[in-house]
Scaffold this motif. Structure first.
Motif, PDB file in Angstrom:
ATOM      1  N   ALA A  42       0.838  -1.211   0.000  1.00  0.00           N
ATOM      2  CA  ALA A  42       0.000   0.000   0.000  1.00  0.00           C
ATOM      3  C   ALA A  42       0.870   1.258   0.000  1.00  0.00           C
ATOM      4  O   ALA A  42       0.558   2.244  -0.682  1.00  0.00           O
ATOM      5  N   ASP A  43       2.005   1.217   0.727  1.00  0.00           N
ATOM      6  CA  ASP A  43       2.935   2.365   0.717  1.00  0.00           C
ATOM      7  C   ASP A  43       3.481   2.595  -0.695  1.00  0.00           C
ATOM      8  O   ASP A  43       3.589   3.735  -1.156  1.00  0.00           O
ATOM      9  N   ASP A 149     -10.159  -9.315  -1.979  1.00  0.00           N
ATOM     10  CA  ASP A 149      -9.641  -8.091  -1.370  1.00  0.00           C
ATOM     11  C   ASP A 149      -8.662  -7.454  -2.347  1.00  0.00           C
ATOM     12  O   ASP A 149      -7.765  -8.133  -2.855  1.00  0.00           O
ATOM     13  N   VAL A 150      -8.871  -6.174  -2.608  1.00  0.00           N
ATOM     14  CA  VAL A 150      -8.005  -5.479  -3.563  1.00  0.00           C
ATOM     15  C   VAL A 150      -7.472  -4.186  -2.954  1.00  0.00           C
ATOM     16  O   VAL A 150      -8.026  -3.668  -1.970  1.00  0.00           O
ATOM     17  N   ASP A 154      -5.504   4.331  -5.160  1.00  0.00           N
ATOM     18  CA  ASP A 154      -5.026   5.291  -4.138  1.00  0.00           C
ATOM     19  C   ASP A 154      -4.452   4.578  -2.909  1.00  0.00           C
ATOM     20  O   ASP A 154      -4.118   5.214  -1.914  1.00  0.00           O
ATOM     21  N   GLY A 155      -4.351   3.239  -2.955  1.00  0.00           N
ATOM     22  CA  GLY A 155      -3.737   2.498  -1.855  1.00  0.00           C
ATOM     23  C   GLY A 155      -4.727   2.029  -0.801  1.00  0.00           C
ATOM     24  O   GLY A 155      -4.346   1.361   0.163  1.00  0.00           O
ATOM     25  N   SER A 156      -6.025   2.370  -0.958  1.00  0.00           N
ATOM     26  CA  SER A 156      -6.999   1.924   0.042  1.00  0.00           C
ATOM     27  C   SER A 156      -7.428   0.480  -0.246  1.00  0.00           C
ATOM     28  O   SER A 156      -7.459   0.048  -1.402  1.00  0.00           O
ATOM     29  N   ARG A 157      -7.755  -0.253   0.837  1.00  0.00           N
ATOM     30  CA  ARG A 157      -8.117  -1.666   0.709  1.00  0.00           C
ATOM     31  C   ARG A 157      -9.629  -1.802   0.650  1.00  0.00           C
ATOM     32  O   ARG A 157     -10.349  -1.097   1.355  1.00  0.00           O
ATOM     33  N   LEU A 174     -10.760  -5.643 -12.782  1.00  0.00           N
ATOM     34  CA  LEU A 174      -9.648  -5.534 -11.826  1.00  0.00           C
ATOM     35  C   LEU A 174      -8.446  -4.804 -12.414  1.00  0.00           C
ATOM     36  O   LEU A 174      -7.415  -4.677 -11.755  1.00  0.00           O
ATOM     37  N   ASP A 175      -8.583  -4.309 -13.645  1.00  0.00           N
ATOM     38  CA  ASP A 175      -7.418  -3.765 -14.352  1.00  0.00           C
ATOM     39  C   ASP A 175      -6.624  -2.721 -13.571  1.00  0.00           C
ATOM     40  O   ASP A 175      -5.406  -2.718 -13.609  1.00  0.00           O
ATOM     41  N   ARG A 176      -7.311  -1.823 -12.896  1.00  0.00           N
ATOM     42  CA  ARG A 176      -6.564  -0.764 -12.204  1.00  0.00           C
ATOM     43  C   ARG A 176      -6.407  -1.055 -10.716  1.00  0.00           C
ATOM     44  O   ARG A 176      -5.954  -0.224  -9.943  1.00  0.00           O
ATOM     45  N   ARG A 177      -6.815  -2.269 -10.347  1.00  0.00           N
ATOM     46  CA  ARG A 177      -6.718  -2.651  -8.929  1.00  0.00           C
ATOM     47  C   ARG A 177      -5.662  -3.733  -8.766  1.00  0.00           C
ATOM     48  O   ARG A 177      -5.324  -4.425  -9.713  1.00  0.00           O
ATOM     49  N   ILE A 178      -5.190  -3.914  -7.526  1.00  0.00           N
ATOM     50  CA  ILE A 178      -4.253  -5.006  -7.260  1.00  0.00           C
ATOM     51  C   ILE A 178      -4.968  -6.015  -6.368  1.00  0.00           C
ATOM     52  O   ILE A 178      -5.430  -5.668  -5.276  1.00  0.00           O
ATOM     53  N   VAL A 179      -5.066  -7.234  -6.817  1.00  0.00           N
ATOM     54  CA  VAL A 179      -5.691  -8.274  -5.997  1.00  0.00           C
ATOM     55  C   VAL A 179      -4.719  -8.650  -4.883  1.00  0.00           C
ATOM     56  O   VAL A 179      -3.528  -8.882  -5.133  1.00  0.00           O
ATOM     57  N   LEU A 180      -5.229  -8.685  -3.647  1.00  0.00           N
ATOM     58  CA  LEU A 180      -4.404  -9.110  -2.508  1.00  0.00           C
ATOM     59  C   LEU A 180      -4.677 -10.572  -2.190  1.00  0.00           C
ATOM     60  O   LEU A 180      -3.784 -11.380  -2.058  1.00  0.00           O
TER      61      LEU A 180
END
Ligand code: EPU
Length: 296
Positions: A42-43, A149-150, A154-157, A174-180
């Motif tokens: 996230a950082d 969970d993505v 902007d780094g928010s979960r 999910l293209d602009r998101r990161i899957v956690l």
């Protein structure tokens, strides 16, 4: 107290990306981050957003073509143990985005959980498979997801439902998101039978696809009601060469790096194919692989 700039220690500059892709093609990433956990990730995401740097996740590198000039901005790899965790509770599997998909498929079959068996032999990380809604004729991964969970840009979960992830044929929201991580709900089956099916699917794949080759799987999506491989084959492209790139003799929807191929060679060959298929059959083929251009 957490050090606000500790994330910098997980970042390398000008890191060559070719070794991390199955194509073995492409220049360096300006910045390559391997965060140790979700908080550090996230950082990294927030720092990239503040500096207006493009950010992309590189999974197992099986579906990307990196440009010869490399990639601008931040590339993230989810390789630390925190991103590989898998736990099973009944027929629910909770797994992190960096988990190895083939290993997950095998493990689920061994404990008598079906569903993912259709993805046998698909090389990927779980996160990459979700983002692409990876699938075969035996089914796609998206249909088994209960939640994901993505990290938002902007780094928010955020937790998304399957519907919010908008899975479609080889794409998702999910293209602009990161899957956690995600939870999958799988049908219960017989372990021995699932393992047999898994081996049969892998054998069939090996018979029709150039599995050992340096490539990125299918280059184009199948157009509705047809198969890109059939169209490219009918256009006479099997074995066609451009520099170090060649249309596979085994399956026409695969372009392989036969040694020394550049991203330019692959794109030139792919564009020759698109032109020919359009002129011959009136169909515009859409790329299935992700092409990472320097300027993007
Ligand atoms: N075909 C040809 N010539 C070829 C290749 C295929 O005529 O060179 C014909 C086949 O005879 C068949 C049809 O095209 O009638 C479809 O071929 P195939 O069964 O090999 O499957 P596909 O549609 O080409 C899809 C997925 C693959 C997945 C296989 C097996 C896409 C774009 N491709 O291929 O996924 O492994 O089914 O389930 O959806 C990938 O996504 O990277 C990938 C390889």
């Amino acid at each position: 107290m957490r050090c606000a700039s500790a994330w910098k220690r997980c970042v390398r500059r000008a890191e060559p990306l070719a070794p991390y892709t199955n194509f073995r093609i492409g220049g360096p990433a300006d910045l390559l981050a391997r965060p140790r956990d979700a908080a550090q990730l996230a950082d990294v995401v927030r720092a990239a957003a503040d500096a207006e740097l493009p950010l992309r996740v590189l999974g197992a590198g099986n579906n990307v073509l990196v440009s010869d000039a490399g990639v601008r901005g931040m590339i993230v790899q989810l390789t630390s143990n925190a991103f590989r965790r898998v736990s099973i509770d009944g027929n629910r599997v909770r797994a992190a985005a960096g988990a190895n998909l083939p290993r997950l498929v095998h493990h689920c079959c061994r404990v008598g959980l079906g569903g993912l068996v259709g993805l046998a032999g698909v090389p990927a990380t779980l996160g990459g498979a979700l983002r692409m809604n990876a699938g075969t004729q035996h089914g796609e991964i998206g249909r088994f997801v209960t939640w994901l969970d993505v990290l938002e840009p902007d780094g928010s979960r955020r937790r998304l439902s399957r519907a919010a992830a908008a899975f479609r044929y080889r794409q998702s929201g999910l293209d602009r998101r990161i899957v956690l991580e995600c939870e999958l709900e799988l049908p219960i089956g017989d372990a021995d039978e699932l393992l047999r099916t898994m081996r049969a699917i892998k054998r069939a794949k090996a018979a029709h696809q150039p599995l050992a080759a340096r490539c990125a799987g299918c280059i184009f999506k199948n157009p509705p009601g047809d198969a890109a491989g059939r169209l490219i084959d009918a256009a006479g492209f099997k074995g066609r060469v451009r520099g170090g790139a060649q249309v596979s003799e085994r399956h026409a929807n695969f372009i392989v790096n036969r040694g020394g191929a550049t991203s330019r060679d692959v794109v030139a060959l792919a564009e020759d194919i698109r032109r020919a298929v359009f002129e011959r059959q009136g169909i515009v083929l859409e790329y299935e692989i992700q092409i990472w251009e320097r300027a993007a």
